[in-house]
Design an enzyme around this catalytic site. Sequence first.
Site, PDB file in Angstrom:
ATOM      1  N   CYS A  99      34.721 -30.207   3.288  1.00 21.25           N
ATOM      2  CA  CYS A  99      35.173 -29.221   3.602  1.00 21.25           C
ATOM      3  C   CYS A  99      34.317 -28.231   2.854  1.00 21.25           C
ATOM      4  O   CYS A  99      34.508 -28.000   1.936  1.00 21.25           O
ATOM      5  CB  CYS A  99      36.266 -29.570   4.646  1.00 21.25           C
ATOM      6  SG  CYS A  99      36.575 -30.567   5.583  1.00 21.25           S
ATOM      7  N   ARG A 137      27.632 -29.117  -0.154  1.00 29.20           N
ATOM      8  CA  ARG A 137      28.630 -30.242  -0.437  1.00 29.20           C
ATOM      9  C   ARG A 137      28.826 -31.374   0.902  1.00 29.20           C
ATOM     10  O   ARG A 137      29.555 -32.638   1.413  1.00 29.20           O
ATOM     11  CB  ARG A 137      30.068 -29.404  -0.066  1.00 29.20           C
ATOM     12  CG  ARG A 137      30.366 -27.904  -0.921  1.00 29.20           C
ATOM     13  CD  ARG A 137      31.327 -27.635  -0.806  1.00 29.20           C
ATOM     14  NE  ARG A 137      32.700 -28.067  -0.596  1.00 29.20           N
ATOM     15  CZ  ARG A 137      33.552 -27.059  -1.419  1.00 29.20           C
ATOM     16  NH1 ARG A 137      33.334 -27.586  -2.959  1.00 29.20           N
ATOM     17  NH2 ARG A 137      34.859 -28.617  -1.136  1.00 29.20           N
ATOM     18  N   TRP A 142      33.834 -32.040   7.608  1.00 31.32           N
ATOM     19  CA  TRP A 142      32.835 -33.016   6.807  1.00 31.32           C
ATOM     20  C   TRP A 142      34.299 -34.343   7.032  1.00 31.32           C
ATOM     21  O   TRP A 142      35.129 -34.107   7.097  1.00 31.32           O
ATOM     22  CB  TRP A 142      32.768 -33.300   5.739  1.00 31.32           C
ATOM     23  CG  TRP A 142      31.973 -34.629   5.007  1.00 31.32           C
ATOM     24  CD1 TRP A 142      31.015 -35.103   5.306  1.00 31.32           C
ATOM     25  CD2 TRP A 142      32.886 -35.909   4.470  1.00 31.32           C
ATOM     26  NE1 TRP A 142      30.552 -36.026   4.786  1.00 31.32           N
ATOM     27  CE2 TRP A 142      31.885 -37.068   4.040  1.00 31.32           C
ATOM     28  CE3 TRP A 142      33.771 -36.044   4.391  1.00 31.32           C
ATOM     29  CZ2 TRP A 142      31.633 -38.066   3.609  1.00 31.32           C
ATOM     30  CZ3 TRP A 142      34.434 -37.365   3.794  1.00 31.32           C
ATOM     31  CH2 TRP A 142      32.867 -38.437   3.266  1.00 31.32           C
ATOM     32  N   ASN A 164      40.920 -26.894   4.089  1.00 28.27           N
ATOM     33  CA  ASN A 164      40.359 -28.496   2.750  1.00 28.27           C
ATOM     34  C   ASN A 164      41.659 -29.377   3.454  1.00 28.27           C
ATOM     35  O   ASN A 164      42.956 -28.981   1.963  1.00 28.27           O
ATOM     36  CB  ASN A 164      39.619 -27.843   2.675  1.00 28.27           C
ATOM     37  CG  ASN A 164      38.351 -27.030   2.225  1.00 28.27           C
ATOM     38  OD1 ASN A 164      37.893 -27.145   3.384  1.00 28.27           O
ATOM     39  ND2 ASN A 164      37.559 -27.149   1.615  1.00 28.27           N
ATOM     40  N   GLY A 165      41.554 -30.458   3.055  1.00 28.19           N
ATOM     41  CA  GLY A 165      42.141 -31.824   1.956  1.00 28.19           C
ATOM     42  C   GLY A 165      43.053 -32.605   2.850  1.00 28.19           C
ATOM     43  O   GLY A 165      42.017 -33.084   4.334  1.00 28.19           O
ATOM     44  N   GLU A 176      23.300 -47.531 -12.070  1.00 27.68           N
ATOM     45  CA  GLU A 176      23.223 -45.802 -11.892  1.00 27.68           C
ATOM     46  C   GLU A 176      21.205 -46.145 -11.146  1.00 27.68           C
ATOM     47  O   GLU A 176      21.605 -45.320 -10.153  1.00 27.68           O
ATOM     48  CB  GLU A 176      23.349 -45.258 -12.988  1.00 27.68           C
ATOM     49  CG  GLU A 176      22.483 -43.304 -12.768  1.00 27.68           C
ATOM     50  CD  GLU A 176      23.800 -42.692 -11.782  1.00 27.68           C
ATOM     51  OE1 GLU A 176      24.789 -43.468 -10.948  1.00 27.68           O
ATOM     52  OE2 GLU A 176      23.042 -41.782 -11.710  1.00 27.68           O
ATOM     53  N   LYS A 226      20.925 -44.771  -7.110  1.00 31.86           N
ATOM     54  CA  LYS A 226      20.539 -43.052  -7.148  1.00 31.86           C
ATOM     55  C   LYS A 226      19.057 -43.651  -6.104  1.00 31.86           C
ATOM     56  O   LYS A 226      19.365 -42.738  -4.746  1.00 31.86           O
ATOM     57  CB  LYS A 226      19.397 -43.153  -8.207  1.00 31.86           C
ATOM     58  CG  LYS A 226      19.296 -41.496  -8.523  1.00 31.86           C
ATOM     59  CD  LYS A 226      20.511 -40.658  -8.568  1.00 31.86           C
ATOM     60  CE  LYS A 226      21.505 -40.948  -8.306  1.00 31.86           C
ATOM     61  NZ  LYS A 226      23.261 -40.281  -9.383  1.00 31.86           N
ATOM     62  N   GLU A 273      21.350 -43.697  -2.372  1.00 31.30           N
ATOM     63  CA  GLU A 273      21.667 -42.996  -2.120  1.00 31.30           C
ATOM     64  C   GLU A 273      20.088 -42.554  -1.056  1.00 31.30           C
ATOM     65  O   GLU A 273      20.967 -41.208  -0.242  1.00 31.30           O
ATOM     66  CB  GLU A 273      21.935 -41.827  -3.203  1.00 31.30           C
ATOM     67  CG  GLU A 273      24.000 -42.551  -3.913  1.00 31.30           C
ATOM     68  CD  GLU A 273      24.697 -41.787  -4.443  1.00 31.30           C
ATOM     69  OE1 GLU A 273      23.369 -41.201  -5.951  1.00 31.30           O
ATOM     70  OE2 GLU A 273      24.885 -40.746  -4.144  1.00 31.30           O
ATOM     71  N   HIS A 285      22.351 -66.554 -13.349  1.00 23.51           N
ATOM     72  CA  HIS A 285      23.441 -67.222 -12.018  1.00 23.51           C
ATOM     73  C   HIS A 285      23.558 -66.702 -10.919  1.00 23.51           C
ATOM     74  O   HIS A 285      24.545 -66.490 -10.509  1.00 23.51           O
ATOM     75  CB  HIS A 285      24.298 -66.109 -13.245  1.00 23.51           C
ATOM     76  CG  HIS A 285      24.782 -66.404 -14.764  1.00 23.51           C
ATOM     77  ND1 HIS A 285      24.728 -67.919 -14.785  1.00 23.51           N
ATOM     78  CD2 HIS A 285      23.233 -66.097 -15.625  1.00 23.51           C
ATOM     79  CE1 HIS A 285      25.032 -68.247 -16.459  1.00 23.51           C
ATOM     80  NE2 HIS A 285      24.083 -66.675 -16.995  1.00 23.51           N
ATOM     81  N   LYS A 329      29.119 -33.890  -1.049  1.00 21.68           N
ATOM     82  CA  LYS A 329      28.691 -33.310  -2.719  1.00 21.68           C
ATOM     83  C   LYS A 329      30.072 -34.072  -3.831  1.00 21.68           C
ATOM     84  O   LYS A 329      30.179 -34.596  -4.949  1.00 21.68           O
ATOM     85  CB  LYS A 329      28.532 -32.155  -3.680  1.00 21.68           C
ATOM     86  CG  LYS A 329      28.383 -31.673  -4.334  1.00 21.68           C
ATOM     87  CD  LYS A 329      26.886 -32.978  -5.618  1.00 21.68           C
ATOM     88  CE  LYS A 329      26.961 -33.302  -6.822  1.00 21.68           C
ATOM     89  NZ  LYS A 329      26.022 -33.890  -7.065  1.00 21.68           N
TER      90      LYS A 329
HETATM   91  O1  M6R Z   1      32.850 -35.047  -9.315  1.00 23.68           O
HETATM   92  P1  M6R Z   1      32.914 -36.477  -9.536  1.00 23.68           P
HETATM   93  O2  M6R Z   1      31.633 -36.881 -10.723  1.00 23.68           O
HETATM   94  O3  M6R Z   1      33.890 -36.701 -10.080  1.00 23.68           O
HETATM   95  O4  M6R Z   1      31.889 -37.354  -7.989  1.00 23.68           O
HETATM   96  C1  M6R Z   1      32.201 -39.091  -8.283  1.00 23.68           C
HETATM   97  C2  M6R Z   1      31.032 -39.580  -7.553  1.00 23.68           C
HETATM   98  O5  M6R Z   1      31.509 -39.021  -6.172  1.00 23.68           O
HETATM   99  C3  M6R Z   1      29.546 -38.896  -7.343  1.00 23.68           C
HETATM  100  O6  M6R Z   1      29.323 -39.429  -8.747  1.00 23.68           O
HETATM  101  C4  M6R Z   1      28.567 -39.795  -6.410  1.00 23.68           C
HETATM  102  O7  M6R Z   1      28.726 -40.820  -6.700  1.00 23.68           O
HETATM  103  C5  M6R Z   1      27.697 -39.338  -6.455  1.00 23.68           C
HETATM  104  N1  M6R Z   1      26.980 -38.457  -4.618  1.00 23.68           N
HETATM  105  C6  M6R Z   1      26.250 -39.902  -7.822  1.00 23.68           C
HETATM  106  O8  M6R Z   1      24.994 -39.640  -7.180  1.00 23.68           O
END
Ligand code: M6R
Length: 608
Positions: free
Chosen positions: A2, A28, A77, A103-104, A484, A488, A491, A507, A603
């Site tokens: 949000c 966000r 959101w 927010n929250g 990672e 990526k 995502e 394995h 985000k």
């Molecule tokens: O803001 P942060 O680094 O704490 O966020 C952690 C994760 O939510 C963040 O890295 C998320 O996995 C991303 N979408 C990765 O691309």
Amino acid sequence: MCGIVAYSGKNNSVLPILVSGLKRLEYRGYDSAGVAIFSNNIIYSKKAVGKIVSLEEVINKNSPLEVGNVGIAHTRWATHGSATIENAHPHYSQDKKIWVVHNGIIENYQEIKEQLIRQGMRFESETDTEVIAKLIGSLYKGDLREAVLAATRLLTGAYALCIICEDEPNRLIGVKISSPLVVGIADDEIIIASDVSAIIERTKKVIYLEDGELIDINNTTYDIVSFHNKVKKKAISEIDWDLETATKGGYDHYLLKEILEQPQVIKDSVRGRIVNETADINFGGLIEVRSRLKQIDKIVVLGVGTSFYAAKLGELYFNALSGVPAIAVMSPEYRYTKNIINDKTWLIAMSQSGETADTIAAINEAKKHGALVTGIVNTVGSTVARITDAGVYNHIGPEISVASTKAFTSQGVLLLMHAIMLGRQRGLDYSEASAIITAIKKLPDAMQEIANNHQSIESIAKLIYQDKNLLYIGRQYNYPIALEGALKIKEISYIHAEGLSGGELKHGFIALIDNELSTIALATNDSVTDKMHANIAEIKARHGKVIAIANQNLSNVDATILVPDVQSDFVQPLVNNVILQLLAYYVAKLRNLNIDQPRNLAKSVTVE
Ligand code: M6R
């Protein structure tokens, strides 16, 4: 996640200001939006499901909304209830005079809701926010501040709120617990927002509200008070981000901009922190805890998502260089490992946003067990930055695209520097430290070489963009990079991918290999190259396709992506990762997807 924007000032066109602020928060992630403004002494509200353009269409159908100089706005959101007009903010009190954006998450909202229903109130949404609005309304006796303060005594959970009231036309109140709220101060106006991106267009002077603070704005004057209504003096800070920094800089997507600006921002991350003469590292943000670092006997590197994979890299760096055993812990799993934490533990919290609820909860728990807690955080003034004992900023500018790229690289470099710093206190050899520092200095040029030729990755992306599954393999320092890289592509391309150690193949994963499955192999020159070549041979023997990332062409693979050799096992994986970032980008582009705002993702994940 949000977003909040609220305005009070002399400008009579509050609506475009709010909408423009909301657009700055789009990155966000959200699924509905709404505004409420004073216009002709009445509060009008408009809401829409979907993107801000839908809200603009709704607003444009309604002329009275155009005039007004106080208003609140929100991007939601969905958490409590799906994305509907009824659930979109702002929400209002029973008499529709008090309007709230939030927010929250309110933990005891069900309990309060039941009490309010017993008092005869009717609810139209499934949200916890409507409960806040109705609660404040029930406590209102002519003074909005009094009513909000009374409500804070009854609410538990996390909230950043902005509130307006029809009976007090020039008043705007902001209040927060465990959810960020920033106040922009300009000559003729005050803007409140959940992050500075929504403010910098109008002012660079800001106040960061702390937990348990309320700002009471009357046109362009304000008081900040504690929840006990004691006036507090707060410093005004100057933001050093400009609007240009927060925009796409001429690229099609923020993601590409953020990948390609790594050569520059990594220089910024490292700048002023290397002491060449002694092959040491000097972090200004850790000076006050330096003596305490001498007593620690264990390191926990904490993070989630991309920040966790950086933490995995940090674990390996510390174990190799610092002389202190380290373990990476994923923030939401922290509570199951807390018995390993004591006052000799150094917990390093990784968070780009500094607002990740899982990470914040783990930090608060670690502090209870006496750990020294520092952060590696990008967002200045964020919650993680404030609740840690000390810390280091990434200095990479805002990361707008939901998928994290430059933050990972910066986190990796800074963790390596943390390991060198601690190692130098505990016997790490000058020449070994010096060699790694030399490689760190080569990193920006190596990344620039890749950036100069980034379009070439598209031809490789064409080999895999229609695939349904992918494997990413790496060993040692390239293992977290494989994890990672797989995250990526998942995502932003929605292709199922698994990251694994090359050593894991036999394995179980090897059962998946056939002529339809492609594996991305991290095979640059290092102490485990031979083992990686053996893994590649195992895949080829089963007719699997292999795309290698290497420092020279490999003969037994389907394609090789060449990368510059920085001659360091520690630093090379960060170079390799840039290729995986670009590969994910071009695959998503070929699949014609919403690269900067992938489906279902936000985000900043500010709920546990
Ligand atoms: O803001 P942060 O680094 O704490 O966020 C952690 C994760 O939510 C963040 O890295 C998320 O996995 C991303 N979408 C990765 O691309």
